[in-house]
Design an enzyme around this catalytic site. Structure first.
Site, PDB file in Angstrom:
ATOM      1  N   ASP A 107       0.841  -1.202   0.000  1.00  0.00           N
ATOM      2  CA  ASP A 107       0.000   0.000   0.000  1.00  0.00           C
ATOM      3  C   ASP A 107       0.879   1.257   0.000  1.00  0.00           C
ATOM      4  O   ASP A 107       2.043   1.194   0.411  1.00  0.00           O
ATOM      5  CB  ASP A 107      -0.885   0.037   1.258  1.00  0.00           C
ATOM      6  CG  ASP A 107      -1.879  -1.114   1.291  1.00  0.00           C
ATOM      7  OD1 ASP A 107      -2.171  -1.663   0.211  1.00  0.00           O
ATOM      8  OD2 ASP A 107      -2.323  -1.460   2.393  1.00  0.00           O
TER       9      ASP A 107
HETATM   10  N1  URA Z   1      -1.322  -5.959   3.789  1.00  0.00           N
HETATM   11  C1  URA Z   1      -1.789  -4.700   3.803  1.00  0.00           C
HETATM   12  O1  URA Z   1      -2.825  -4.427   4.398  1.00  0.00           O
HETATM   13  N2  URA Z   1      -1.091  -3.758   3.152  1.00  0.00           N
HETATM   14  C2  URA Z   1       0.062  -3.992   2.518  1.00  0.00           C
HETATM   15  O2  URA Z   1       0.662  -3.072   1.955  1.00  0.00           O
HETATM   16  C3  URA Z   1       0.544  -5.309   2.505  1.00  0.00           C
HETATM   17  C4  URA Z   1      -0.163  -6.281   3.147  1.00  0.00           C
END
Ligand code: URA
Length: 240
Positions: A107
């Site tokens: 993310d």
């Molecule tokens: N899980 C998440 O919620 N975000 C990420 O970036 C990776 C795994």
């Protein structure tokens, strides 16, 4: 068998220069393949079997590139975006001619281990849920994380869209108003770690990936820094 590639692309991939500079070098007779001067910048060569020189020095070409990036928050795991910064903005231009892409997504606000490569098959294997390549994250959680969460995650939890996750391993490093944990998952659903904690009524306030397969984030890399993987490390990526 290695596939053939245009001589100008090959030379730009190894950092000899831009395509237009390479055209000039070819015009100046600086490029040879198997001791013959190259006249056509579109000439197809086999990097495995052809002997290529630039300015009388051997050119060592590799087909694939593997980069470990310590991703900072604020960058999209994408190869293009109209408005946001992307992880490729952090990488030296000389790597871009390999056309690397991120192996899976972190993310925008997630930090840590992100692999950039142009090896589509490896990427597919590492991400395939069937291969069970584990990914481990360090996270800070708003609220106390306890044994009941270890148990729930171990059995699999149901996400907001009804999907039941595969069993995952939760390790509590600190249980307090702000808890610290490590979680290992074998799949990569959208916002998976955040949504898993939501399913047990808790919020992730910081998330960082620390390993993929047996490959650990090189902690000497500061946020935004990167380096190429060694051959050994590429293998570790797929190990469980
Ligand atoms: N899980 C998440 O919620 N975000 C990420 O970036 C990776 C795994």
């Amino acid at each position: 068998m290695s596939k053939k590639i245009r001589i100008d692309k090959l030379l730009s991939n190894v950092g000899v220069g831009s395509r237009s500079e390479i055209k000039k070098y070819i015009k100046s007779n600086l490029v040879k393949v198997n001791d013959k001067i190259v006249k056509d910048s579109g000439l197809l060569v086999n990097p495995q079997s052809d002997f290529i020189t630039f300015n009388q020095k051997e050119v060592n070409y590799k087909e694939f590139i593997y980069i470990m990036l310590n991703k900072p928050s604020g960058y999209l795991s994408a190869t293009y975006d109209k408005k946001d910064k992307i992880v490729l903005d952090l990488i030296d231009k000389k790597y871009l001619s390999y056309e690397p892409f991120p192996v899976g997504r972190l993310d925008k606000d997630t930090e840590g281990l992100l692999i950039l490569t142009n090896d589509g098959q490896l990427s597919h294997r590492v991400l395939s849920p069937k291969k069970h390549v584990p990914k481990t994250y360090f996270a800070k959680i708003d609220g106390k994380v306890g044994y009941e969460d270890i148990k729930a995650f171990g059995e699999g939890v149901v996400l907001d869209d009804g999907y039941k996750t595969m069993p995952s391993i939760l390790k509590i490093l600190k249980s307090d108003y702000i808890s610290e944990i490590e979680i290992t998952i074998n799949e990569g659903k959208f916002h998976q770690v955040k949504r898993m904690f939501e399913s047990v009524g808790k919020k992730v306030i910081y998330l960082k990936r620390i390993s993929m397969g047996k490959l650990k984030l090189d902690e000497t890399l500061k946020l935004g820094e990167y380096r190429e993987l060694t051959e050994e490390e590429v293998k570790l990526l797929e190990e469980r």
